[in-house]
Design an enzyme around this catalytic site. Structure first.
Site, mmCIF file in Angstrom:
data_model
loop_
_atom_site.group_PDB
_atom_site.id
_atom_site.type_symbol
_atom_site.label_atom_id
_atom_site.label_comp_id
_atom_site.label_asym_id
_atom_site.label_seq_id
_atom_site.Cartn_x
_atom_site.Cartn_y
_atom_site.Cartn_z
ATOM 1 N N GLU A 181 -25.588 -61.551 -58.665
ATOM 2 C CA GLU A 181 -25.456 -62.839 -57.978
ATOM 3 C C GLU A 181 -26.757 -63.603 -57.745
ATOM 4 O O GLU A 181 -26.779 -64.830 -57.866
ATOM 5 C CB GLU A 181 -24.760 -62.620 -56.623
ATOM 6 C CG GLU A 181 -23.307 -62.240 -56.763
ATOM 7 C CD GLU A 181 -22.719 -61.777 -55.433
ATOM 8 O OE1 GLU A 181 -21.929 -62.521 -54.854
ATOM 9 O OE2 GLU A 181 -23.074 -60.671 -54.983
ATOM 10 N N ARG A 238 -21.237 -64.630 -45.010
ATOM 11 C CA ARG A 238 -22.412 -64.562 -45.890
ATOM 12 C C ARG A 238 -23.150 -65.898 -45.923
ATOM 13 O O ARG A 238 -24.369 -65.923 -46.118
ATOM 14 C CB ARG A 238 -22.041 -64.097 -47.299
ATOM 15 C CG ARG A 238 -23.272 -63.716 -48.113
ATOM 16 C CD ARG A 238 -22.954 -63.117 -49.461
ATOM 17 N NE ARG A 238 -22.755 -61.693 -49.453
ATOM 18 C CZ ARG A 238 -23.729 -60.788 -49.635
ATOM 19 N NH1 ARG A 238 -24.985 -61.180 -49.763
ATOM 20 N NH2 ARG A 238 -23.443 -59.510 -49.667
ATOM 21 N N GLU A 294 -11.249 -60.837 -57.511
ATOM 22 C CA GLU A 294 -11.455 -59.862 -56.441
ATOM 23 C C GLU A 294 -10.201 -59.748 -55.576
ATOM 24 O O GLU A 294 -9.716 -58.667 -55.309
ATOM 25 C CB GLU A 294 -12.661 -60.256 -55.579
ATOM 26 C CG GLU A 294 -12.964 -59.242 -54.500
ATOM 27 C CD GLU A 294 -14.221 -59.553 -53.711
ATOM 28 O OE1 GLU A 294 -14.382 -58.975 -52.617
ATOM 29 O OE2 GLU A 294 -15.050 -60.370 -54.157
#
Length: 750
Positions: free
Chosen positions: A706, A304, A226
């Protein structure tokens, strides 16, 4: 529909960066990196390497014409080190030579003198020394501090979850090709084409439109590409800018392991308070995230962790804080789950600790606190379309939990040297980029004169079959055969300003954009068809390459309609933009509605421990999962099984190890073990839960990348229960991965 790549994959015909035909004048790159974790660079002698026949040029920060900076969220990471090095493996120079072998010889000839400075390798040490990436973040709900006084039980403890190596089959790499007028094409193995484009433009000191990034597909990413695919592509681009010749750079496995970041290790400290009826009334956690030497994506990952700190439970009083701790390790980065698994492991550990000390089955506490409709998450979002209890009780019923528990009890009573354990693992995972502005996507759809169709999106295919889902979306709107559709490579000149393929949001965001583009084209074609067939537009539909009138096939074929639309000069190309509605988050208040929806599920895991050796087998993982209305159950089941295996690996065997000097010890596949066929669960059974689906998901088919990884956490607690069955003196510890060595020590703990 089958995965559209499977045919070429199994025949070895699918193209990756390393398969591309090179131009005759192509050169090869290799990075020279720091042999120390922290220190001041006194001198570097490149003379012997530069004198080697076949070495074209060695690039350093002095050759950067723009800005020597690749940091995204925080600009704290140079492309090449200047005066100091901050981790073992930090890039210092880039050797460009006529072959990889020559570049490798040259690297061995470089000598460097580094004045060593103190090295920090753990998050705890970083916190003690006040070494942080940025300011801490906290989420609060209710008043946990004062609620503990009214709890019947209060427990405190510590957990540790280690990092995890991505170990994508295709290592990091890029092939950079000069174009005319100073333009450069980068064929990169990246999840973030726009990140590569933007960063390359900044480092080279040129506008973004001079950089074209093309991604065919990745041989795996899992978050590791990423942000961390960027530096290697940018290095190659710098070389092309100076030499005007193509440069290829594919990292070998050892370099990739040494120089790239992993999943973040976390040291965490919890306090949990319960009433006699096992309701969790208060929960506090301090998370210490080992971020490594630079920010990379650590601040977003830390966020997160806070979003998922209470997993599938409603707790009225919550206080969670995360510190992104700066250490002298390679900058840790995104990994499937993106901080969520680290948060969930802590709450599950706290519940296991509480259950053990109270003397009740762990699942009784879990079940008593499952989140329900209209409950509030600690970040302010109100839970809607909640399937937590649905998946939990469906799993108990369909898989006959009481019978399974009875079988485990009977086995343990009859066996001295083998013991079984069983655990339940609920999951609740939010779908969207938590940074709201990233939740958007575009699609470009061309209908060609012969009726064939080309579809371009910002989605990167990396084994998760997103291209297949995009093709399905287009096919369902157009009503044409799959052979007429082609998914193009992901290219920044066709679809610009993309968010990375990450956060399990790619199919939703890009699929919605494809759907919008195709619907616009169908509207135009419907208008043409209605005139050709002398009927109202509302009567027109499309199926099996034919135009239907009131559901009946007409004589008008798809091809004939497209040909007529061309003659009428109707636009047969469409660019659509989709931005997720509703979502928002105020970071000044740490409250909002950050997720389009949540994915729910429950796994029941059974394990058997060999109490002589400390080894274990995973007998079964039985899952009830919230797919919404799955648009491709075969692909989605594949994602469940792959994610589960990765979660099991993280929890049981994949142990990242650095020495006190910051050197990676688990630096090869002989010292870093990933799950193989023998360590996978013997049986995996997945049942889709009955649900109405969610309109925010593409065709009501929920994200599946995920969430299933967190089912692997249940394996830890199943093994732990088996250890406790053998050794009642074993004191629960929450230090993952639970390797056979740790199991063996636990079995014979006094």
């Amino acid at each position: 529909m089958k995965n559209i790549d499977s045919f070429t994959h199994v025949r070895g015909e699918s193209l990756f960066v390393d398969d591309l035909m090179l131009r005759q004048d192509a050169l090869f790159g290799l990075c020279f990196d720091s042999p120390k974790a922290h220190g001041k660079i006194k001198s570097v002698d490149y003379s012997k390497a530069e004198a080697l026949d076949g070495v074209v040029k060695i690039f350093t920060y002095k050759d950067v014409l723009g800005e020597n900076q690749i940091g995204g969220i925080i600009p704290d990471e140079p492309l090449w080190a200047e005066d100091e090095v901050h981790f073992w493996g930090q890039p210092i120079a880039f050797i460009v030579a006529k072959s990889e072998a020559i570049a490798k010889k040259a690297r061995a000839l470089i000598t460097i003198d580094i004045e060593e400075l103190p090295v920090i390798t753990t998050a705890k040490e970083a916190k003690e020394k006040k070494s942080f990436i940025n300011a801490p973040r906290s989420f609060k709900l209710g008043d946990s501090e004062n609620t503990f006084a009214n709890c019947d039980y209060v427990f405190e403890g510590e957990t540790f979850s280690n990092g995890q190596e991505h170990l994508y089959l295709e290592t990091q790499g890029c092939y950079a090709i000069p174009q005319e007028n100073g333009n450069i094409k980068l064929v990169s193995s990246t999840q973030g084409p726009t990140a590569v484009q933007k960063t390359a433009a900044k480092v080279l000191g040129i506008p973004m439109h001079k950089i074209e990034v093309d991604v065919i597909r990745l041989g795996g990413g899992f978050g590791g590409k990423e942000d961390q695919a960027t530096p290697w592509a940018v290095m190659a681009a710098v070389a092309v800018q100076h030499l005007n010749r193509p440069v290829k750079y594919m990292l070998n496995r050892h370099d990739d392991l040494r120089m790239t970041g992993k999943r973040h290790p976390y040291s965490s400290f919890y306090k949990i308070g319960l009433t006699k009826d096992l309701k969790i009334k208060a929960f506090e956690v301090e998370f210490l995230q080992n971020s490594g030497a630079a920010a990379d994506l650590s601040p977003a990952i830390a966020e997160r962790t806070l979003f998922h700190a209470t997993n599938s439970y409603f707790i009225p009083n919550v206080s969670t804080t995360v510190y992104s701790c700066k250490t002298n390790l390679p900058p840790n980065t995104a990994f499937r789950g993106f901080g969520g698994p680290q948060g969930m492991f802590v709450i599950e550990s706290a519940i296991a600790d509480a259950a053990d000390q109270i003397g009740v089955n762990r699942r009784r506490i879990q079940e008593a606190n499952l989140i329900d409709e209209n409950d509030e998450f600690s970040y302010g979002q109100i839970a809607k379309q909640v399937e937590a209890k649905n998946t939990w009780f469906t799993a108990k019923d369909k898989f006959e939990l009481e019978k399974l528990e009875e079988e485990v009890t009977n086995f343990n009573n009859e066996n001295k040297l083998y013991k079984k354990g069983i655990s339940l693992m609920p999951i609740t995972f939010g779908i969207s980029f938590t940074n709201t502005p990233m939740n958007h996507a575009r699609a470009l759809v061309h209908i060609y004169q012969d009726g064939s169709v080309g579809v371009s999106t910002g989605a990167v295919e990396m084994g998760q079959s997103v291209n297949t889902k995009m093709l399905q979306v287009a096919q369902s709107v157009f009503g044409i055969s799959a052979s007429k559709l082609k998914l193009e490579t992901t290219n920044t000149t066709r679809v610009a300003n993309t968010s990375p393929t990450a956060a399990s949001s790619t199919a939703d965001l890009n699929g919605k954009a494809v759907e919008m583009a195709c619907n616009s084209l169908i509207e135009r074609l419907t208008s043409v068809a209605s005139k050709m067939l002398s009927t109202e537009e509302k009567n027109i539909s499309f199926r099996e390459d034919t135009v239907l009138v009131n559901g009946e096939k007409s004589t008008l074929t798809w091809e004939a309609l497209v040909a007529e639309a061309m003659l009428q000069r109707v636009a047969l190309s469409e660019n659509a933009h989709y931005a997720t509605p509703v979502i928002h988050f105020d970071k000044t208040k740490e409250k909002g509605h950050p997720f389009a929806y949540h994915v729910y599920g429950t796994a029941i895991t059974t394990t058997t421990v060999d109490c002589i050796r400390g080894t274990y087998e995973i007998d079964s993982v039985k899952i009830v999962h919230d797919f919404g209305k799955s648009m491709n159950i075969g692909i989605d089941l594949g994602q469940i099984e792959g994610a589960l295996a990765q979660g099991i690996g993280w929890m049981t065997m994949e142990e990242i190890a650095y020495n006190k000097d910051g050197r990676l010890l688990s630096n090869a596949l002989s010292t870093y073990k990933v799950p193989d066929i023998f360590s996978a669960a013997k049986t995996v059974e997945t049942i889709p839960v009955e649900t109405a689906g969610n309109d925010m998901a593409i065709q009501k088919s929920k994200a599946v990348g995920e969430p299933p990884l967190m089912y692997g956490i249940g394996v830890y607690f199943a093994i732990q229960q088996a250890v406790k069955e053998f050794n009642p003196n074993y004191k629960l510890k929450f230090h993952s991965p639970f390797t056979p060595e740790k199991v063996l020590m636990g079995l014979y703990e006094k």
